[in-house]
Design a protein around this motif. Structure first.
Motif, PDB file in Angstrom:
ATOM      1  N   ALA A   1      -8.678 -27.249  10.815  1.00  0.00           N
ATOM      2  CA  ALA A   1      -9.269 -26.333   9.836  1.00  0.00           C
ATOM      3  C   ALA A   1      -8.359 -26.232   8.615  1.00  0.00           C
ATOM      4  O   ALA A   1      -7.208 -26.668   8.637  1.00  0.00           O
ATOM      5  N   GLU A   2      -8.899 -25.647   7.544  1.00  0.00           N
ATOM      6  CA  GLU A   2      -8.120 -25.374   6.340  1.00  0.00           C
ATOM      7  C   GLU A   2      -8.359 -23.944   5.885  1.00  0.00           C
ATOM      8  O   GLU A   2      -9.478 -23.428   5.992  1.00  0.00           O
ATOM      9  N   LEU A   3      -7.300 -23.335   5.372  1.00  0.00           N
ATOM     10  CA  LEU A   3      -7.376 -21.986   4.818  1.00  0.00           C
ATOM     11  C   LEU A   3      -6.917 -22.045   3.370  1.00  0.00           C
ATOM     12  O   LEU A   3      -5.845 -22.571   3.081  1.00  0.00           O
ATOM     13  N   GLU A   4      -7.738 -21.521   2.463  1.00  0.00           N
ATOM     14  CA  GLU A   4      -7.406 -21.587   1.043  1.00  0.00           C
ATOM     15  C   GLU A   4      -7.912 -20.330   0.338  1.00  0.00           C
ATOM     16  O   GLU A   4      -8.995 -19.825   0.635  1.00  0.00           O
ATOM     17  N   GLN A   5      -7.121 -19.832  -0.614  1.00  0.00           N
ATOM     18  CA  GLN A   5      -7.518 -18.642  -1.364  1.00  0.00           C
ATOM     19  C   GLN A   5      -8.500 -19.014  -2.473  1.00  0.00           C
ATOM     20  O   GLN A   5      -8.357 -20.039  -3.143  1.00  0.00           O
ATOM     21  N   GLN A   6      -9.495 -18.156  -2.662  1.00  0.00           N
ATOM     22  CA  GLN A   6     -10.475 -18.346  -3.713  1.00  0.00           C
ATOM     23  C   GLN A   6     -10.090 -17.559  -4.964  1.00  0.00           C
ATOM     24  O   GLN A   6      -9.152 -16.765  -4.963  1.00  0.00           O
ATOM     25  N   ALA A   7     -10.853 -17.779  -6.032  1.00  0.00           N
ATOM     26  CA  ALA A   7     -10.536 -17.160  -7.322  1.00  0.00           C
ATOM     27  C   ALA A   7     -10.581 -15.632  -7.264  1.00  0.00           C
ATOM     28  O   ALA A   7      -9.824 -14.959  -7.979  1.00  0.00           O
ATOM     29  N   ASP A   8     -11.423 -15.066  -6.421  1.00  0.00           N
ATOM     30  CA  ASP A   8     -11.529 -13.605  -6.352  1.00  0.00           C
ATOM     31  C   ASP A   8     -10.480 -12.977  -5.430  1.00  0.00           C
ATOM     32  O   ASP A   8     -10.494 -11.770  -5.201  1.00  0.00           O
ATOM     33  N   GLY A   9      -9.583 -13.798  -4.871  1.00  0.00           N
ATOM     34  CA  GLY A   9      -8.515 -13.287  -4.018  1.00  0.00           C
ATOM     35  C   GLY A   9      -8.818 -13.326  -2.538  1.00  0.00           C
ATOM     36  O   GLY A   9      -7.918 -13.128  -1.715  1.00  0.00           O
TER      37      GLY A   9
ATOM     38  N   ALA B   1     -17.029 -15.414  16.822  1.00  0.00           N
ATOM     39  CA  ALA B   1     -18.199 -16.174  16.357  1.00  0.00           C
ATOM     40  C   ALA B   1     -17.755 -17.517  15.788  1.00  0.00           C
ATOM     41  O   ALA B   1     -16.844 -17.572  14.957  1.00  0.00           O
ATOM     42  N   ARG B   2     -18.417 -18.584  16.204  1.00  0.00           N
ATOM     43  CA  ARG B   2     -18.068 -19.914  15.711  1.00  0.00           C
ATOM     44  C   ARG B   2     -18.510 -20.064  14.260  1.00  0.00           C
ATOM     45  O   ARG B   2     -19.605 -19.629  13.891  1.00  0.00           O
ATOM     46  N   ILE B   3     -17.645 -20.664  13.456  1.00  0.00           N
ATOM     47  CA  ILE B   3     -17.953 -20.807  12.031  1.00  0.00           C
ATOM     48  C   ILE B   3     -17.730 -22.265  11.612  1.00  0.00           C
ATOM     49  O   ILE B   3     -17.020 -23.034  12.271  1.00  0.00           O
ATOM     50  N   THR B   4     -18.333 -22.630  10.486  1.00  0.00           N
ATOM     51  CA  THR B   4     -18.034 -23.903   9.840  1.00  0.00           C
ATOM     52  C   THR B   4     -17.373 -23.682   8.491  1.00  0.00           C
ATOM     53  O   THR B   4     -16.521 -24.467   8.060  1.00  0.00           O
ATOM     54  N   ASP B   5     -17.768 -22.600   7.811  1.00  0.00           N
ATOM     55  CA  ASP B   5     -17.224 -22.279   6.487  1.00  0.00           C
ATOM     56  C   ASP B   5     -17.480 -20.789   6.259  1.00  0.00           C
ATOM     57  O   ASP B   5     -18.626 -20.352   6.242  1.00  0.00           O
TER      58      ASP B   5
ATOM     59  N   TRP C   1      -9.993 -15.195   1.103  1.00  0.00           N
ATOM     60  CA  TRP C   1      -9.539 -16.437   1.723  1.00  0.00           C
ATOM     61  C   TRP C   1     -10.707 -17.143   2.389  1.00  0.00           C
ATOM     62  O   TRP C   1     -11.501 -16.516   3.097  1.00  0.00           O
ATOM     63  N   ARG C   2     -10.787 -18.446   2.146  1.00  0.00           N
ATOM     64  CA  ARG C   2     -11.866 -19.258   2.701  1.00  0.00           C
ATOM     65  C   ARG C   2     -11.325 -20.098   3.855  1.00  0.00           C
ATOM     66  O   ARG C   2     -10.333 -20.812   3.714  1.00  0.00           O
ATOM     67  N   LEU C   3     -11.986 -20.009   5.014  1.00  0.00           N
ATOM     68  CA  LEU C   3     -11.609 -20.782   6.195  1.00  0.00           C
ATOM     69  C   LEU C   3     -12.701 -21.803   6.473  1.00  0.00           C
ATOM     70  O   LEU C   3     -13.868 -21.446   6.623  1.00  0.00           O
ATOM     71  N   VAL C   4     -12.305 -23.063   6.540  1.00  0.00           N
ATOM     72  CA  VAL C   4     -13.257 -24.159   6.737  1.00  0.00           C
ATOM     73  C   VAL C   4     -12.872 -24.945   7.980  1.00  0.00           C
ATOM     74  O   VAL C   4     -11.710 -25.358   8.130  1.00  0.00           O
ATOM     75  N   ASP C   5     -13.833 -25.143   8.883  1.00  0.00           N
ATOM     76  CA  ASP C   5     -13.622 -25.996  10.047  1.00  0.00           C
ATOM     77  C   ASP C   5     -13.780 -27.458   9.623  1.00  0.00           C
ATOM     78  O   ASP C   5     -14.719 -27.808   8.898  1.00  0.00           O
ATOM     79  N   LEU C   6     -12.861 -28.316  10.061  1.00  0.00           N
ATOM     80  CA  LEU C   6     -12.876 -29.727   9.661  1.00  0.00           C
ATOM     81  C   LEU C   6     -13.475 -30.590  10.763  1.00  0.00           C
ATOM     82  O   LEU C   6     -12.875 -31.563  11.215  1.00  0.00           O
ATOM     83  N   ASP C   7     -14.683 -30.222  11.185  1.00  0.00           N
ATOM     84  CA  ASP C   7     -15.395 -30.957  12.239  1.00  0.00           C
ATOM     85  C   ASP C   7     -14.538 -31.075  13.499  1.00  0.00           C
ATOM     86  O   ASP C   7     -14.473 -32.129  14.150  1.00  0.00           O
ATOM     87  N   SER C   8     -13.882 -29.982  13.862  1.00  0.00           N
ATOM     88  CA  SER C   8     -13.017 -29.994  15.046  1.00  0.00           C
ATOM     89  C   SER C   8     -13.863 -30.118  16.311  1.00  0.00           C
ATOM     90  O   SER C   8     -15.031 -29.703  16.347  1.00  0.00           O
ATOM     91  N   LYS C   9     -13.252 -30.669  17.353  1.00  0.00           N
ATOM     92  CA  LYS C   9     -13.977 -30.888  18.601  1.00  0.00           C
ATOM     93  C   LYS C   9     -14.324 -29.584  19.292  1.00  0.00           C
ATOM     94  O   LYS C   9     -15.431 -29.412  19.800  1.00  0.00           O
TER      95      LYS C   9
END
Length: 300
Positions: A47-55, A73-77, A57-65
């Motif tokens: 996964a990746e964690l990155e801050q957005q312009a409004d402050g 709750a399972r998330i993708t983005d 944080w966005r968490l994105v799953d990188l197609d993990s197994k």
């Protein structure tokens, strides 16, 4: 706003990371990950964690197994605007948001702990050096155990040393020596045995009965935190330091473990040097731990 992640590694120290504004945190099992999580259920690129312009944080799953989860709750983005429990595969992680002042205070406290640990070692060695023979070793181990309890924020513990090939309690705190062995002992014999066998520290953090902890010896004993530190001189086992607590408190992190290992190394050096000088080990209390440890191969 900055983010703080605390990853709870089973049978290991928690991994704490502060993520600066604008920083992208790559999370995964692969060497070189910004937050490397050494668990089989975690994908190499998870996964990746990155801050957005409004402050936020966005968490994105990188197609993990085995998936990425936020509060179960399972998330993708998804966007993280507040504190939450994350899970990468089977590994639990606490997410929180810090303002600049709180983040700076956290870093200051970490540095203060490093400095205080160095001062503790100097004080302990200076105090023990004023004694002679086995009395000096006993004093060093007593004060060293107090320091480990303070650094680990635990409430009880003991030091095992080796005498004629047998493990015995050299000193203890908040633990009646008569209850240190046998079925009355309510700590984790398995953690001590595993630390001695693997020659590496064993750490346990209870974060509220998650699935990965169920059925393990520390959980059954009602422990919230423990650490077992092996003491070695080359290939020769000199003993171990064990501390634990039942009350809630902060987790043991990799920074804490770094400081605790420094104490363990000093204790091992002290015991090795005193042994070569024929001063002998600290006078042990009654009770032989050798068979007890042999009967507890793992913490599971």
């Amino acid at each position: 706003m900055q983010a703080r992640l605390i990853a709870y590694v089973p049978e290991g120290a928690a991994i704490a990371r502060i993520v600066a504004p604008g920083e992208r945190l790559r999370i995964g099992r692969a060497v070189g990950s910004d937050l490397q999580l050494p668990q089989a259920s975690v994908s190499r690129r998870h996964a990746e964690l990155e801050q957005q312009a409004d402050g936020s944080w966005r968490l994105v799953d990188l197609d993990s197994k085995n998936g990425t989860f936020v509060d179960g709750a399972r998330i993708t983005d998804t966007v993280l605007a507040r504190s939450a429990w994350l899970r990468f595969g089977d590994l639990h992680c606490e997410f929180g948001v810090l303002d600049a002042q709180a983040a700076a205070e956290q870093l200051r406290r970490w540095q203060e702990r490093r400095d205080e640990a160095a001062r503790m070692i100097e004080r302990i060695e200076g105090s023990a050096a004023a004694q002679v023979g086995a009395r000096a070793t006993r004093r060093f181990l007593e004060q060293g155990l107090r320091a480990v309890l303070e650094l680990a924020q635990c409430t009880r513990g003991f030091v095992l040393t080796v005498e004629d090939g047998r493990y015995r309690v050299a000193t203890s705190m908040a633990l009646d020596a008569s209850l240190a062995t046998g079925p009355e002992f309510t700590g984790s014999l398995g953690a001590i045995a595993q630390a001695l066998r693997s020659r590496t520290p064993v750490v346990f953090n209870d974060i509220g009965q998650p699935a990965w902890m169920t059925g393990r010896e520390p959980a059954r004993a009602g422990l919230r935190t423990l650490v077992a530190l092996p003491l070695f001189d080359g290939e020769r086992s000199l003993g171990a330091i064990y501390v634990d607590r039942r009350d809630a408190g902060p987790p043991l992190t990799t920074l804490d473990l770094e400081l605790l290992q420094a104490f363990a190394q000093r204790c091992a050096l002290w015991l090795a040097v005193r042994s070569e000088a024929h001063d002998g080990p600290a006078p042990p209390t009654s009770g032989d731990w050798s068979q007890l440890l042999a009967d507890h191969a793992t913490t599971r």
